[in-house]
Design a protein around this motif. Structure first.
Motif, PDB file in Angstrom:
ATOM      1  N   GLU A 100      44.806   5.410   9.194  1.00 29.01           N
ATOM      2  CA  GLU A 100      45.666   4.755   8.212  1.00 29.01           C
ATOM      3  C   GLU A 100      45.054   4.713   6.822  1.00 29.01           C
ATOM      4  O   GLU A 100      45.786   4.707   5.823  1.00 29.01           O
ATOM      5  N   ASP A 101      43.715   4.664   6.724  1.00 30.64           N
ATOM      6  CA  ASP A 101      43.073   4.598   5.406  1.00 30.64           C
ATOM      7  C   ASP A 101      42.956   5.962   4.737  1.00 30.64           C
ATOM      8  O   ASP A 101      42.389   6.089   3.654  1.00 30.64           O
ATOM      9  N   GLY A 102      43.506   6.993   5.378  1.00 30.80           N
ATOM     10  CA  GLY A 102      43.479   8.340   4.811  1.00 30.80           C
ATOM     11  C   GLY A 102      42.354   9.194   5.338  1.00 30.80           C
ATOM     12  O   GLY A 102      42.345  10.418   5.133  1.00 30.80           O
ATOM     13  N   SER A 103      41.384   8.584   5.992  1.00 31.05           N
ATOM     14  CA  SER A 103      40.259   9.344   6.534  1.00 31.05           C
ATOM     15  C   SER A 103      40.698  10.171   7.741  1.00 31.05           C
ATOM     16  O   SER A 103      41.717   9.888   8.377  1.00 31.05           O
ATOM     17  N   ILE A 104      39.920  11.199   8.048  1.00 35.27           N
ATOM     18  CA  ILE A 104      40.206  12.084   9.178  1.00 35.27           C
ATOM     19  C   ILE A 104      38.912  12.265   9.948  1.00 35.27           C
ATOM     20  O   ILE A 104      37.998  12.964   9.502  1.00 35.27           O
ATOM     21  N   HIS A 105      38.801  11.620  11.084  1.00 32.47           N
ATOM     22  CA  HIS A 105      37.546  11.670  11.844  1.00 32.47           C
ATOM     23  C   HIS A 105      37.781  11.182  13.263  1.00 32.47           C
ATOM     24  O   HIS A 105      38.870  10.713  13.603  1.00 32.47           O
TER      25      HIS A 105
END
Length: 385
Positions: A100-105
């Motif tokens: 949701e915070d835009g991170s991709i991991h």
């Protein structure tokens, strides 16, 4: 899906403020080496296709980043069709790691994984949902960059004079380093962030503080060897054990020394930020790289560690020199370096029979997935793509 190669000089983007067809380094490699590169790439890509998991991933060691690197290879391959099933599955897998915070991991190494995945997704143009993921990933990376609204490890304000200012670490609030920053700036370049963006300006300030040159008044020769090379992270870091590979094998006294991977990463960062070619930082970095030119080791590392990070070295080298747009390179004494031919020949010579590459255990390059992706990316850059 469509792919695009890396622009030769991102100055073109800054001048036009729009993402046009990519510019490429006009290849100076001879036909024999270009054929050799194509053959090696075909074998490497065939290997990657063979080992892709049913869910679209490759090695998930550390998160989706390795999958994203392997996907980049396919997207930048002119022989891969736009509707390739392997690419579709890989993109689908990457998108399952979006937060949701835009991170991709996958739960760790947020900056590395987000940046690498952002670079990959920036090549995708026929999936409307990807555009929002790209924007959010850019914003996440900017949010974890140390700036003057943040407080450092001692409770001190991270102003423009702070050693962490402009850097990024493995995730929010972590110690910044040159490698995470390289991936972030690469992602910004690939996804169209303007080189005049404040985040890029801050990043250059951080890079400059890691370079051993007289003009860097934040370091001295008791801390860093003043030879123009770039170290991994600031000597001013609190409570951090210094990397052994930057100590010439000596624990822990003596000045730190920069090495090939980080110096190429810095050199490319300077190119992306449009520093003048006569800027002392650019001149010093380029001189060190020319003086230490090799495709047989990661220069600057102790001899017993010189194969550490070798494939990452090939990637940072090839991307930096492709962006630099000069081949052959010319040393101060007039010697010419045909870096494209040299790199292609080296990678072809160490390719394994099954089409893969494999490096040392350090920095996970014993993973064939990772080493093969790195090697293919370096070959694509060496071809001038």
């Amino acid at each position: 899906m469509t792919s695009r190669s890396y622009p030769r000089c991102f100055a073109f983007f800054c001048a036009t403020l729009m993402l046009l067809a990519p510019l490429s380094l006009a290849s100076a490699a001879d036909q024999q080496h270009l054929d050799q590169a194509s053959q090696s790439l075909d074998r490497g890509i065939a290997y990657l296709r063979q080992i892709q998991a049913e869910d679209g991933s490759w090695s998930t060691r550390g998160g989706p980043g390795i999958t994203a690197l392997c996907t980049q290879v396919l997207l930048d391959d002119p022989n891969t069709p736009s509707d390739d099933p392997a690419v579709k599955k890989a993109i689908d897998f990457i998108l399952t790691n979006v937060h949701e915070d835009g991170s991709i991991h996958g739960g760790m190494l947020q900056t590395y994984n987000t940046a690498i995945c952002l670079s990959t997704l920036s090549r995708v143009s026929d999936r409307p949902e990807v555009a929002e993921v790209i924007k959010n990933a850019q914003n996440f990376l900017k949010s974890v960059q140390w700036n003057d609204t943040m407080t450092g490890p001692k409770g001190d304000k991270v102003d423009a004079k702070h050693p962490w200012y402009g850097g990024v670490g493995y995730g929010p609030g972590s110690r910044p380093d040159m490698s995470n920053l390289f991936y972030m700036l690469q992602a910004f370049q690939d996804s169209g962030v303007d080189c005049n963006d404040p985040s890029v300006k801050r990043a250059v300030a951080f890079v400059s503080r890691l370079q051993g040159i007289e003009q860097n008044d934040t370091l001295n020769d008791t801390q860093v060897v003043m030879d123009g090379a770039v170290i991994y992270s600031s000597p001013a870091d609190v409570g951090q054990k210094r990397p052994r590979h930057e100590q010439g094998g000596q624990e822990p006294k003596g000045p730190l020394r920069g090495y090939g991977t980080m110096t190429y990463a810095a050199f490319k960062s300077y190119i992306y930020a449009q520093l003048d070619k006569n800027d002392p930082r650019v001149v010093a970095a380029k001189k060190w790289l020319l003086d230490n030119w090799t495709v047989d080791a990661n220069p600057g590392l102790p001899a017993e560690q010189s194969d550490n990070g070798l494939f990452y070295y090939f990637v940072t080298m090839s991307k930096a020199l492709n962006a630099n747009g000069e081949c052959p390179l010319k040393t101060a004494d007039g010697k010419e370096i045909d870096w494209q031919n040299d790199l292609i020949a080296k990678l072809a010579s160490i390719q394994q029979e099954d089409g893969s590459w494999q490096g040392s255990k350090r920095w996970h390059e014993d993973s064939k997935d990772l080493a093969t992706a790195y090697a293919c990316i370096a070959l694509q850059a060496a071809q001038g793509e």
